[in-house]
Write a protein that holds these residues in place. Structure first.
Motif, mmCIF file in Angstrom:
data_model
loop_
_atom_site.group_PDB
_atom_site.id
_atom_site.type_symbol
_atom_site.label_atom_id
_atom_site.label_comp_id
_atom_site.label_asym_id
_atom_site.label_seq_id
_atom_site.Cartn_x
_atom_site.Cartn_y
_atom_site.Cartn_z
ATOM 1 N N TYR A 14 0.818 -1.216 0.000
ATOM 2 C CA TYR A 14 0.000 0.000 0.000
ATOM 3 C C TYR A 14 0.851 1.266 0.000
ATOM 4 O O TYR A 14 0.322 2.366 0.032
ATOM 5 C CB TYR A 14 -0.922 0.024 1.232
ATOM 6 N N MET A 53 -4.944 1.552 -3.911
ATOM 7 C CA MET A 53 -4.638 0.128 -3.830
ATOM 8 C C MET A 53 -5.757 -0.634 -3.117
ATOM 9 O O MET A 53 -6.084 -1.766 -3.470
ATOM 10 C CB MET A 53 -3.307 -0.078 -3.098
ATOM 11 N N PHE A 68 -8.868 -1.450 -5.358
ATOM 12 C CA PHE A 68 -8.782 -2.662 -6.165
ATOM 13 C C PHE A 68 -9.289 -3.867 -5.377
ATOM 14 O O PHE A 68 -9.917 -4.782 -5.944
ATOM 15 C CB PHE A 68 -7.336 -2.896 -6.614
ATOM 16 N N GLU A 69 -9.031 -3.880 -4.078
ATOM 17 C CA GLU A 69 -9.470 -5.003 -3.250
ATOM 18 C C GLU A 69 -10.977 -4.956 -3.007
ATOM 19 O O GLU A 69 -11.605 -5.991 -2.789
ATOM 20 C CB GLU A 69 -8.689 -5.007 -1.937
ATOM 21 N N SER A 84 -12.106 -6.742 -6.324
ATOM 22 C CA SER A 84 -11.784 -8.170 -6.467
ATOM 23 C C SER A 84 -12.213 -9.009 -5.277
ATOM 24 O O SER A 84 -12.412 -10.219 -5.404
ATOM 25 C CB SER A 84 -10.279 -8.344 -6.679
ATOM 26 N N ARG A 133 -6.872 -10.040 -1.674
ATOM 27 C CA ARG A 133 -5.634 -9.286 -1.606
ATOM 28 C C ARG A 133 -5.124 -8.992 -3.018
ATOM 29 O O ARG A 133 -5.265 -9.809 -3.922
ATOM 30 C CB ARG A 133 -4.575 -10.053 -0.829
ATOM 31 N N ASN A 134 -4.490 -7.828 -3.173
ATOM 32 C CA ASN A 134 -3.922 -7.474 -4.472
ATOM 33 C C ASN A 134 -2.826 -8.437 -4.894
ATOM 34 O O ASN A 134 -2.697 -8.782 -6.063
ATOM 35 C CB ASN A 134 -3.367 -6.046 -4.441
ATOM 36 N N SER A 135 -2.011 -8.852 -3.930
ATOM 37 C CA SER A 135 -0.907 -9.771 -4.230
ATOM 38 C C SER A 135 -1.179 -11.112 -3.572
ATOM 39 O O SER A 135 -1.434 -11.175 -2.369
ATOM 40 C CB SER A 135 0.424 -9.210 -3.714
ATOM 41 N N PHE A 175 -3.204 -8.261 -8.820
ATOM 42 C CA PHE A 175 -4.462 -7.859 -9.423
ATOM 43 C C PHE A 175 -4.435 -6.462 -10.039
ATOM 44 O O PHE A 175 -4.969 -6.266 -11.139
ATOM 45 C CB PHE A 175 -5.578 -7.960 -8.376
ATOM 46 N N PRO A 176 -3.858 -5.429 -9.397
ATOM 47 C CA PRO A 176 -3.920 -4.074 -9.968
ATOM 48 C C PRO A 176 -3.360 -3.981 -11.377
ATOM 49 O O PRO A 176 -3.854 -3.207 -12.200
ATOM 50 C CB PRO A 176 -3.098 -3.238 -8.978
#
Length: 681
Positions: free
Chosen positions: A515, A537, A540-541, A544, A547-549, A560-561
Motif C-alpha cells: 500500500y 490500492m 482494487f481489493e 476483487s 488481496r492485491n498480491s 491484481f492491480p
C-alpha cells in the motif's frame, strides 16, 4: 402575485409568474436550519439581522432558547446565545485567507454549503449546539461535527437545580431531593424548566433550621459570591442567614455562596479534575438529623469482636470489588478521558481478548463498568515524553467525523501508552473481504458506500482540519465497520503521535507493504497524496474481494492491480474484475467509476493523483473521471512476466491473460499527457 418554492429551498412571493421581483422570501427569515444561498448576518441599511433559532423541544418548532448570531462590529464572528442575551460560544474571527473561522476550522463556507455534495444540513439544535449533519443511506441524519463539542458547555441547558453529565446515559438529572418540573417537556429533550424542590425551605427563626446536602466532585460554571469566613461553620451560617442562599462551599479559608436558582452544575466522574465540593440547601425534613442516635444497644458483648471481624472482611471485599469495577478517569482537553492503566487491565480482563494488531501494537476488547464496549490499543515503540504524547492525543481527540473512529481517551503512565476507542461490532473491512466462514459477504452497494465513506473520512483529515493529518497506513485492516456497516477510519493521526517531522515518520514508520506510495519507499518526504495511493490500492481489493498480491501454487505472484489497469485501459468488460461471490451483481457505472479512480490514485507522480476531496466528488457522481493511464510501475510489471501472472478472467489460461496484457501495454506506451488538474477531474 404567485408563491414559488425554489430549488434551493427558498419560499418566495413573486409579483407575477416568471417575475424577477421578489416581494417576500423565507431566506430573509431563517428558522433553525441554514440552507445554501441563505444569508445569516446583519443588514446595516435596513437595521435588520438574520439568526438561527432552535426549536422549543423535539416536537414544538416554536422559538427556543438558543440562537446563532453574527456579532455586530466584528470580523465575521458568530456567537451562540441563550435567551438572546448570554453568549457561551463563539466561532472566532473569519480568516479571509484560509477561509476558516479561527475557533472552528470545520465551519468553512464551502463545507457548510457543499458538504461534498451530499444531502446535508446546518442547524441550530435544541441541544444548544450548532450541528453539521448528513443524510446516510441508512435513512438517518448523522452528525459530522457539533459546537460546543460538549453539551454540558451549553449555558443553562439543564435548567435550575439539575445536573449535567456527559458520562451518564441521561444527560440531565435532578439534584438530590429535587424532582422534574415538567416531565412532558423533559421527555421532549427540553430540560430548560429544570427541577423543583420536594419540600420548601424554612427561613423563619422559630422553626427548625434548613440543612445541607454534600455534593462532591462537581463543576459549577456560574460564579458565586465570595464572603469572609474563618471556618466551614461560619460559611454555613452565612448561607442560612440569607433566605435566598441555596448553596455554599468552603475551601482554603474561602467561602462561596450561591444566591437564587442553581444553574450550570456539571457532574464529573470520581477522580476527575478539576472538581469541587459544595453543599446544597434543603428543608430540614429532607435530611435526617445526624445528632439523633440509634437506641439499639448490643446485648451480647462477647459477639462484638466477631461482628467487627466479619464487618472488616465484608468491607475489604466490597473495597476490592469497587476497586476492580470502577474506572478511575480524568477528563482532559474537552471530552478525552485519561484512564488509569490498572483500570484498563480490569476492563480488558488483563488484555485477554485480542482483536488484532499491527506495527504500532495490539488491540484488545474491553468493557467499562457502564457495560459499554471499548477497543484498547497498546502502543509500542512510542518514544516521546508524556507531555508531548498528551498534547498530540488531545489534538486528535478533538477531531470528530462520522467516518472516523472516535478516540475516547488514553493512558500515559511511565512507559505505558494506550489509546481507547469506540468498539466496532462488525470488525474490520479486511475480515469481510477475506470471505471467512463467519464473515458477511458485502454486496456491491455496501462496498461502494464503504469506499465513499472512507474517502470522506480521509478528505476530512487532509482538507478540513486545522492541520493536515496524514494517516500513513490506509488498508482494509484499518477500516472498521459499526453496527450498520458504516465505515470508520481507524488509527488516524498515529503519524502525528510518532512525530510531526516527516523525516522521523520515514525512519520510524513504514506503513504496510503493498500500500506504500513510490515516493515513500524512495525516501523522500511524503504528503497527503501518500494516503491517496494507499486508498487506490485498497479500492482494487473492494472490486476483487481479495488481496492485491497472492502467491499461486507454482510460486508465481498474482498481482491484481496490473491486470485491472490493463483491462480498464483497453476498455474491456470490467465485470470480469468483480469478486466472483457477487455473481456480476454490480452497478456498471459505479464499477467503472471506482476502477478508474483506483488507477488515478496509484499514479507514480503524486501530482497526477487526485485529492481525496476530488475522489469524493467523483464517487458521488458530481465529477466525471477520465480514462486513466497505466502507471509506469504497473507497466514494468506488465513487461516482466517471468515471475508474474494475473488473475484470469474466467477459466482461460494464464497465457491468454498475459497476451492481452502485453497488447494493452503496447497500445499505452505513449499515453496522452494531461495536466494534474485534468487528471483529477
Amino acid at each position: 402575485m404567485v408563491a414559488v418554492l425554489e430549488d434551493d429551498g427558498n419560499f418566495a412571493l413573486k409579483a407575477a409568474p416568471n417575475s424577477s421581483v421578489t416581494l417576500w422570501q423565507s431566506f430573509d427569515y431563517p428558522t433553525h436550519t441554514w440552507l445554501p444561498s441563505a444569508k445569516l448576518g446583519i443588514d446595516k441599511r435596513k437595521n435588520t439581522s438574520q439568526t438561527l433559532t432552535s426549536w422549543k423541544n423535539a416536537e414544538d418548532p416554536s422559538t427556543g432558547l438558543f440562537s446563532l448570531h453574527l456579532q455586530p462590529f466584528s470580523d465575521g464572528e458568530y456567537y451562540i446565545r441563550w435567551n438572546g442575551s448570554n453568549h457561551y460560544w463563539t466561532g472566532g474571527k473569519w480568516d479571509n485567507q484560509t477561509k476558516i473561522f479561527s475557533g472552528v476550522p470545520e465551519m468553512r463556507a464551502n463545507y457548510i454549503y457543499d458538504s461534498f455534495n451530499t444531502i446535508s444540513r446546518f442547524v441550530m439544535d435544541l441541544s444548544g449546539q450548532i450541528k453539521q449533519e448528513s443524510w446516510l443511506p441508512s435513512q438517518a441524519w448523522t452528525m459530522f461535527w457539533s459546537k460546543p463539542s460538549q453539551q454540558c458547555e451549553v449555558y443553562r441547558l439543564c435548567g435550575p437545580f439539575s445536573v449535567c453529565s456527559e458520562q451518564s446515559e441521561v444527560l440531565c438529572s435532578c439534584l438530590p431531593r429535587f424532582s422534574i418540573s415538567s416531565p412532558m417537556d423533559w421527555n421532549r429533550s427540553d430540560w430548560s424548566g429544570g427541577c423543583k424542590r420536594n419540600s420548601n425551605l424554612n427561613c423563619a427563626a422559630d422553626v427548625e433550621k434548613d440543612r445541607f446536602w454534600p455534593m462532591s466532585n462537581m463543576k459549577l460554571h456560574d460564579d458565586p459570591q465570595s464572603l469572609v469566613a474563618g471556618s466551614d461553620q461560619e460559611c454555613r451560617t452565612a448561607c442560612l442567614s440569607n433566605c435566598s442562599c441555596t448553596a455554599y462551599a468552603f475551601k482554603d479559608n474561602n467561602c462561596s455562596i450561591w444566591i437564587g436558582d442553581l444553574f450550570n452544575v456539571e457532574w464529573l466522574k470520581q477522580g476527575t479534575t478539576p472538581g469541587r465540593s459544595f453543599y446544597v440547601r434543603l428543608a430540614a425534613s429532607e435530611i435526617k438529623d445526624p445528632s439523633k442516635k440509634s437506641n439499639v444497644i448490643a446485648t451480647v458483648t462477647g459477639s462484638v469482636g466477631a461482628a467487627v471481624v466479619i464487618l472488616a472482611i465484608v468491607l475489604f471485599a466490597v473495597w476490592r470489588w469497587r476497586r476492580g469495577a470502577t474506572v478511575t478517569t480524568k477528563i482532559v482537553e474537552g471530552s478525552l478521558i485519561a484512564f488509569a492503566y490498572r483500570d484498563l487491565q480490569v476492563a480488558t480482563k488483563n488484555f485477554s481478548e485480542k482483536l488484532g494488531g499491527g506495527g504500532f501494537g495490539s488491540v484488545f476488547k474491553g468493557t467499562l463498568p457502564d457495560s459499554s464496549h471499548i477497543a484498547v490499543k497498546k502502543l509500542e515503540s512510542i518514544s516521546q515524553g508524556e507531555k508531548q504524547f498528551r498534547m498530540e492525543v488531545s489534538t486528535i481527540g478533538t477531531i470528530q467525523h462520522v467516518n472516523l473512529v472516535r478516540l475516547r481517551g488514553f493512558c500515559s503512565e511511565g512507559d505505558k501508552r494506550l489509546l481507547v476507542y469506540d468498539f466496532m461490532p462488525n470488525g474490520s473491512l479486511d475480515y469481510h473481504l477475506s470471505h471467512r466462514k463467519d464473515s458477511k459477504t458485502l454486496d456491491w452497494k455496501m462496498r461502494y458506500q464503504i469506499a465513499l465513506g472512507t474517502a470522506r473520512g480521509l478528505a476530512y483529515l487532509h482538507e478540513k482540519c486545522r492541520d493536515c493529518i496524514i494517516h500513513c497506513d490506509i488498508k482494509p485492516e484499518n477500516i472498521l465497520l459499526d453496527a450498520e456497516f458504516c465505515p470508520k477510519v481507524a488509527d488516524f493521526g498515529l503519524a502525528k503521535l510518532v512525530g510531526r517531522d516527516f523525516s522521523r515518520v520515514l525512519t520510524t514508520m513504514r506503513g504496510t507493504r503493498g500500500y506504500l506510495a513510490p515516493e515513500w519507499i524512495s525516501g523522500v518526504a511524503i504528503t497527503a497524496k501518500a494516503d491517496v495511493y494507499s486508498y487506490g490500492m485498497m479500492l482494487f481489493e473492494f472490486v476483487s474481494g481479495r488481496r492485491n498480491s497472492e502467491l499461486s501454487e507454482n510460486g508465481a505472484i498474482k498481482f491484481f492491480p496490473t491486470w485491472a489497469a490493463s483491462k480498464i485501459a483497453e476498455g474491456g468488460d470490467l465485470l470480469d474484475l468483480l469478486d466472483p461471490n457477487l455473481e456480476t451483481n454490480a452497478h456498471t457505472e459505479e464499477l467503472t467509476r471506482i476502477c478508474r479512480v483506483a488507477c488515478w490514485c496509484v499514479q507514480d507522480e503524486e501530482t497526477h493523483r487526485p485529492s481525496m476531496g476530488k475522489v469524493v466528488q467523483i464517487l458521488e457522481g458530481v465529477l466525471d473521471v477520465n480514462l486513466p493511464r497505466i502507471p509506469r510501475t504497473l507497466q514494468l510489471l506488465l513487461g516482466n512476466q517471468e515471475h508474474i501472472v494475473f488473475f484470469t478472467e474466467s477459466s482461460s489460461s494464464n497465457q491468454n491473460s498475459q497476451t492481452k496484457s502485453n497488447t494493452s501495454t503496447a497500445s499505452l506506451q505513449n499515453p496522452n499527457s494531461s495536466s494534474s488538474t485534468k487528471s483529477e477531474s
